[in-house]
Design an enzyme around this catalytic site. Structure first.
Site, PDB file in Angstrom:
ATOM      1  N   ALA A  63      35.717  64.102 -75.602  1.00 41.65           N
ATOM      2  CA  ALA A  63      36.559  65.172 -76.120  1.00 41.65           C
ATOM      3  C   ALA A  63      36.479  66.323 -75.129  1.00 41.65           C
ATOM      4  O   ALA A  63      35.556  66.400 -74.334  1.00 41.65           O
ATOM      5  CB  ALA A  63      36.025  65.624 -77.474  1.00 41.65           C
ATOM      6  N   GLY A 102      34.041  60.592 -77.050  1.00 42.74           N
ATOM      7  CA  GLY A 102      35.398  60.308 -77.496  1.00 42.74           C
ATOM      8  C   GLY A 102      36.106  59.331 -76.566  1.00 42.74           C
ATOM      9  O   GLY A 102      36.998  58.598 -76.996  1.00 42.74           O
ATOM     10  N   GLU A 105      35.079  56.066 -77.676  1.00 40.77           N
ATOM     11  CA  GLU A 105      35.696  55.814 -78.992  1.00 40.77           C
ATOM     12  C   GLU A 105      37.159  55.381 -78.839  1.00 40.77           C
ATOM     13  O   GLU A 105      37.633  54.532 -79.595  1.00 40.77           O
ATOM     14  CB  GLU A 105      35.590  57.068 -79.867  1.00 40.77           C
ATOM     15  CG  GLU A 105      34.151  57.342 -80.311  1.00 40.77           C
ATOM     16  CD  GLU A 105      34.052  58.559 -81.205  1.00 40.77           C
ATOM     17  OE1 GLU A 105      34.361  59.660 -80.712  1.00 40.77           O
ATOM     18  OE2 GLU A 105      33.676  58.410 -82.383  1.00 40.77           O
ATOM     19  N   GLU A 125      27.110  62.180 -77.975  1.00 39.78           N
ATOM     20  CA  GLU A 125      27.343  63.286 -78.916  1.00 39.78           C
ATOM     21  C   GLU A 125      26.063  63.925 -79.434  1.00 39.78           C
ATOM     22  O   GLU A 125      25.996  65.131 -79.632  1.00 39.78           O
ATOM     23  CB  GLU A 125      28.182  62.799 -80.110  1.00 39.78           C
ATOM     24  CG  GLU A 125      29.655  62.615 -79.805  1.00 39.78           C
ATOM     25  CD  GLU A 125      29.988  61.269 -79.194  1.00 39.78           C
ATOM     26  OE1 GLU A 125      29.079  60.532 -78.787  1.00 39.78           O
ATOM     27  OE2 GLU A 125      31.198  60.959 -79.124  1.00 39.78           O
TER      28      GLU A 125
HETATM   29  N1  COA Z   1      34.893  68.664 -71.973  1.00 39.68           N
HETATM   30  C1  COA Z   1      35.230  69.753 -71.249  1.00 39.68           C
HETATM   31  N2  COA Z   1      34.794  69.947 -69.989  1.00 39.68           N
HETATM   32  C2  COA Z   1      34.020  68.993 -69.454  1.00 39.68           C
HETATM   33  C3  COA Z   1      33.636  67.844 -70.152  1.00 39.68           C
HETATM   34  C4  COA Z   1      34.117  67.684 -71.470  1.00 39.68           C
HETATM   35  N3  COA Z   1      33.837  66.611 -72.202  1.00 39.68           N
HETATM   36  N4  COA Z   1      32.839  67.103 -69.370  1.00 39.68           N
HETATM   37  C5  COA Z   1      32.750  67.748 -68.204  1.00 39.68           C
HETATM   38  N5  COA Z   1      33.449  68.895 -68.261  1.00 39.68           N
HETATM   39  C6  COA Z   1      33.650  69.857 -67.169  1.00 39.68           C
HETATM   40  C7  COA Z   1      32.367  70.563 -66.799  1.00 39.68           C
HETATM   41  O1  COA Z   1      32.184  71.714 -67.608  1.00 39.68           O
HETATM   42  C8  COA Z   1      32.616  70.906 -65.355  1.00 39.68           C
HETATM   43  O2  COA Z   1      33.486  72.006 -65.335  1.00 39.68           O
HETATM   44  P1  COA Z   1      33.378  73.108 -64.193  1.00 39.68           P
HETATM   45  O3  COA Z   1      33.581  72.382 -62.908  1.00 39.68           O
HETATM   46  O4  COA Z   1      34.434  74.088 -64.548  1.00 39.68           O
HETATM   47  O5  COA Z   1      31.996  73.664 -64.326  1.00 39.68           O
HETATM   48  C9  COA Z   1      33.404  69.711 -64.849  1.00 39.68           C
HETATM   49  O6  COA Z   1      33.981  69.119 -66.016  1.00 39.68           O
HETATM   50  C10 COA Z   1      32.597  68.666 -64.125  1.00 39.68           C
HETATM   51  O7  COA Z   1      31.498  68.292 -64.954  1.00 39.68           O
HETATM   52  P2  COA Z   1      30.041  68.071 -64.355  1.00 39.68           P
HETATM   53  O8  COA Z   1      29.142  67.786 -65.489  1.00 39.68           O
HETATM   54  O9  COA Z   1      29.701  69.205 -63.460  1.00 39.68           O
HETATM   55  O10 COA Z   1      30.292  66.780 -63.450  1.00 39.68           O
HETATM   56  P3  COA Z   1      29.344  65.543 -63.188  1.00 39.68           P
HETATM   57  O11 COA Z   1      30.087  64.669 -62.261  1.00 39.68           O
HETATM   58  O12 COA Z   1      27.981  66.005 -62.859  1.00 39.68           O
HETATM   59  O13 COA Z   1      29.229  64.785 -64.593  1.00 39.68           O
HETATM   60  C11 COA Z   1      29.969  63.811 -66.646  1.00 39.68           C
HETATM   61  C12 COA Z   1      30.331  64.201 -65.202  1.00 39.68           C
HETATM   62  C13 COA Z   1      31.226  63.317 -67.321  1.00 39.68           C
HETATM   63  C14 COA Z   1      28.907  62.725 -66.651  1.00 39.68           C
HETATM   64  C15 COA Z   1      29.424  65.051 -67.374  1.00 39.68           C
HETATM   65  O14 COA Z   1      30.308  66.114 -67.199  1.00 39.68           O
HETATM   66  C16 COA Z   1      29.207  64.886 -68.842  1.00 39.68           C
HETATM   67  O15 COA Z   1      28.219  64.331 -69.265  1.00 39.68           O
HETATM   68  N6  COA Z   1      30.145  65.418 -69.648  1.00 39.68           N
HETATM   69  C17 COA Z   1      30.001  65.475 -71.069  1.00 39.68           C
HETATM   70  C18 COA Z   1      30.323  64.168 -71.681  1.00 39.68           C
HETATM   71  C19 COA Z   1      30.185  64.248 -73.171  1.00 39.68           C
HETATM   72  O16 COA Z   1      29.216  64.732 -73.714  1.00 39.68           O
HETATM   73  N7  COA Z   1      31.183  63.749 -73.835  1.00 39.68           N
HETATM   74  C20 COA Z   1      31.168  63.703 -75.248  1.00 39.68           C
HETATM   75  C21 COA Z   1      31.989  64.773 -75.796  1.00 39.68           C
HETATM   76  S1  COA Z   1      32.485  64.251 -77.411  1.00 39.68           S
END
Ligand code: COA
Length: 691
Positions: A63, A102, A105, A125
């Site tokens: 999400a 998500g 999902e 989550e």
């Molecule tokens: N929603 C909104 N923004 C998100 C996001 C999400 N689910 N996941 C990542 N971002 C944004 C970060 O805030 C960052 O933004 P910025 O560059 O403005 O600071 C950018 O995307 C890159 O993320 P970052 O974590 O720095 O990159 P990474 O390559 O190290 O890791 C992921 C990528 C996807 C592994 C990591 O971002 C992550 O774990 N995201 C969350 C996933 C999550 O919890 N999803 C479940 C939500 S229901």
């Protein structure tokens, strides 16, 4: 409106591609466009099957976390997933990168799932204080079984594609995502009816027959979830999977999700998620880039130096450890080898990985060995004269443009920089012990540190898997400067009537992993004692314990007693007697102190100091302070760090309590900081300063 989603047809296969950089978060615009594309493809007579994939570095990473704090917008996640699942034509999720939350999902709602080798899949989550709220707790167990689903949902950790395939989560792994997805879609295009996860019963059958088995399987996870709301909710939702109809269970999952999403814990954890990422940002003047770091050198082979060297080797960066004393160097190299052997024995890495990493670490007893390093980190004894002399030598020996960092935890980095002719290359990298485990690094920006040197340090700390937070120069920087106030207050509480175990208990009940006295015993009381002596300060109880050679765990006695070979603190009547006698000698009347008062006495002065730190510009944002305390000092992440927590308590209350503490203790530092007064008066929270 720009297209975040495109639809194209390759013969009889329609391909929906999401392109929403950086991580293809499934925000409302994406949901809208995916739904529209899906309906078009479903209606298209020439389409037999549909592929859902993403452009860029990853499949949907979840999400859009920033949307979680706002009213839900239609089409919602469940609506889109329901439409995908209901489609009469096979829908294939083609995943790469990280399919998370998500994102996974959505894939679970598809009829087939394939992934590029190297993909990682998970439901993280729980780390954000919520549970999967769009069918994850219902569809995942139907594909992989309750036990596997439980492990994934409760840990939040992603699994590799191979494991996903073995457990039934994905149907195939491919080496070329586009070609592989088209071929797979063609293969299943004619199969009817389409397989829907919601209709599967076989994998959950054993638990449907014996629902009580879930509680037994969940017990171990719940034990580790002290204070957190999401884990119990996740179990409730999984219970619904085995006791209710699919539709009832989905409704139950959604209700649990919504309650958590709107609760304080998830808000705090989301705040930390974004604060961690914001803390690593520096604006570089146009055209400037971080410098290249291909080799590093660490000076000082003590615990800290060895730990830092391990962090570099783990990230594949060649590193030299330099110590002028050959025995000390050998001890350091032995520590490194021992740490790796331990990890090997626990299955944390393979023999091959261990050999490779050990091969990246070279020892030297001559400072000249720094000559080819792009980054030098000094981790020698905490003494200004020693450090200044060392930096003068580094100035002579390091190659031009090398970043020169000190690992000091208190000292003035400006003064250290002045010992060189290149202060623009000097900064602080304050690692925390054990440095190979602890993720926080305070990146200390000195007066003359060049922006590209700072950017280099930040990029590098991220590369080695740490969480960098930029701070300014002051005694103790952010973390230790605030900690100092807590330490002083903890001792005062003893004299006023509490016992070490009561103080520690109040903070562990609050959510800290350890209380301040147990931490002191672990770290060794002598270190702080020496520092107090150097500054002409006194702590009545702690100093007396040191005089009695009670240095903590290492001597089996400190604020607590430790039985031989045990790390479990036991209350010690001798310490209680010492406290009571000291209070009497100082004329302090002891009286019981409630846990709530202990917590406030320990935390509010820290928040006050954090406000000064913000006002002085030592920290750029209140979120930076929160990240430091959560990742370096065991502050419970679900409370969001001290400054976020202050917002949940209310600044006017904190201000009033601080005024009381100032009167009670006579300590002028407890008077509310002017910025705190102002925010409390204006009815604002710290986060309003963060921009
Ligand atoms: N929603 C909104 N923004 C998100 C996001 C999400 N689910 N996941 C990542 N971002 C944004 C970060 O805030 C960052 O933004 P910025 O560059 O403005 O600071 C950018 O995307 C890159 O993320 P970052 O974590 O720095 O990159 P990474 O390559 O190290 O890791 C992921 C990528 C996807 C592994 C990591 O971002 C992550 O774990 N995201 C969350 C996933 C999550 O919890 N999803 C479940 C939500 S229901």
């Amino acid at each position: 409106m720009t297209d975040l989603v495109t639809l194209r047809r390759d013969d009889n296969i329609s391909v929906i591609t999401i392109d929403n950089p950086p991580v293809n978060a499934f925000g409302v615009k994406v949901r809208e466009q995916v739904l529209a594309a899906l309906l078009r493809a479903a209606d298209d007579a020439a389409t037999d099957a549909i592929v859902l994939r993403c452009a860029g570095r990853t499949f949907i990473a979840g999400a859009d976390i920033s949307e979680l704090g706002k009213p839900p917008l239609s089409p919602t996640f469940p609506e889109v997933i329901k439409a995908i699942e209901a489609c009469e034509k096979p829908v294939v999720a083609a995943m790469h990168g990280t399919a998370l939350g998500g994102g996974l999902e959505v894939a679970l709602g598809c009829h087939y799932r394939i992934a590029l080798a190297g993909t990682r899949l998970g439901l993280p989550e729980i780390k954000l204080g919520i549970i999967p709220g769009s069918g994850g707790t219902q569809r995942l167990p139907r594909l992989v079984g309750i036990e596997k689903a439980l492990a994934m949902i409760m840990s939040g950790s992603p699994i590799p594609a191979e494991e996903a395939q073995a457990s039934g989560l994905i149907d195939a792994m491919v080496d070329d995502l586009d070609a592989g997805a088209l071929a797979f879609a063609r293969e299943v295009a004619a199969r009817r009816p389409v397989p829907r996860a919601r209709d599967r019963a076989d994998r959950i059958a054993p638990f449907v027959a014996d629902p009580a088995a879930l509680d037994a399987a969940a017990a171990a996870y719940l034990k580790r979830a002290k204070g957190l709301h999401a884990p119990a909710a996740a179990i409730d939702s999984l219970r619904a999977a085995i006791t209710l109809s699919f539709d009832e269970a989905i409704a139950r999952e959604r209700a649990l999700f919504v309650a958590l999403r709107d609760g304080e814990q998830s808000k705090a954890l989301r705040h930390i998620f974004f604060a961690e990422r914001a803390a690593a940002k520096v604006d570089l003047p146009a055209g400037e880039k971080p410098r290249k770091v291909e080799r590093a050198a660490i000076i000082g082979a003590g615990t800290m130096g060895s730990g830092i060297a391990i962090s570099f080797a783990n990230a594949g960066i060649p590193v030299s450890i330099i110590d002028l004393a050959p025995e000390a160097l050998q001890r350091g190299l032995d520590t490194v080898a021992k740490t790796y052997r331990g990890a090997l024995a626990r299955g944390g890495l393979t023999q091959e990985q261990m050999d490779h990493r050990l091969g990246l670490i070279k020892g030297a007893t001559d400072l000249a060995a720094i000559a080819d390093a792009d980054l030098v980190i000094e981790a020698v004894f905490e003494d200004m004269e020693i450090k200044r002399k060392l930096f003068a030598d580094l100035d002579r020996l390091a190659k031009p443009g090398a970043v020169l960092a000190t690992n000091t935890s208190y000292l003035d980095v400006n003064a250290i920089a002045q010992a060189t002719g290149r202060p623009q290359d000097v900064l602080g990298l304050h690692f925390f012990s054990p440095a190979n485990i602890m993720r926080l690094v305070e990146v200390v920006r000195a007066e003359k540190t060049a922006p590209d040197a700072l950017a280099t340090a930040i990029a590098l700390t991220r590369t080695i898997g740490k969480i960098p937070v930029v701070v300014g120069v002051c005694h103790g920087f952010v973390g230790n400067r605030m900690l100092r106030l807590r330490t002083v207050e903890a001792e005062r509480l003893l004299l006023e009537g509490a016992l070490p175990q009561e103080v520690d208990r109040a903070l562990t009940d609050f959510g800290f992993a350890m209380g301040p006295f147990a931490v002191s015993d672990l770290a060794g009381l002598d270190i702080a004692w020496r520092m107090r002596q150097a500054q002409g300060l006194r702590a009545e109880i702690a100093d007396r314990l040191c005089e009695m050679e009670r240095f903590g765990q290492k001597t089996g006695r400190g604020f607590y007693l430790y039985e031989a070979g045990s790390r479990t603190p036991k209350p010690d009547p001798e310490v209680e007697q010492l406290i009571v006698e000291t209070a009497a000698r100082l004329g302090i009347a002891r009286a019981p102190i409630a846990a709530k008062d202990i917590v406030e006495r320990l935390l509010f002065p820290m928040i006050n100091e954090g406000t000064r730190i913000l006002d002085e510009g030592i920290a750029q944002r209140s979120g930076d302070i929160d990240v430091i305390w959560v990742s370096g000092y065991g502050f419970p992440s679900w409370r969001g760090g001290p400054m976020h927590y202050a917002g949940t308590v209310g600044l006017p209350y904190i201000r009033d309590r601080l005024i009381e503490f100032a009167v009670k203790t006579g300590d002028a530092r407890h008077r509310p900081a002017s910025l705190l007064e102002k925010l409390a008066g204006d009815g604002k929270a710290f986060v309003t300063l963060d921009g």
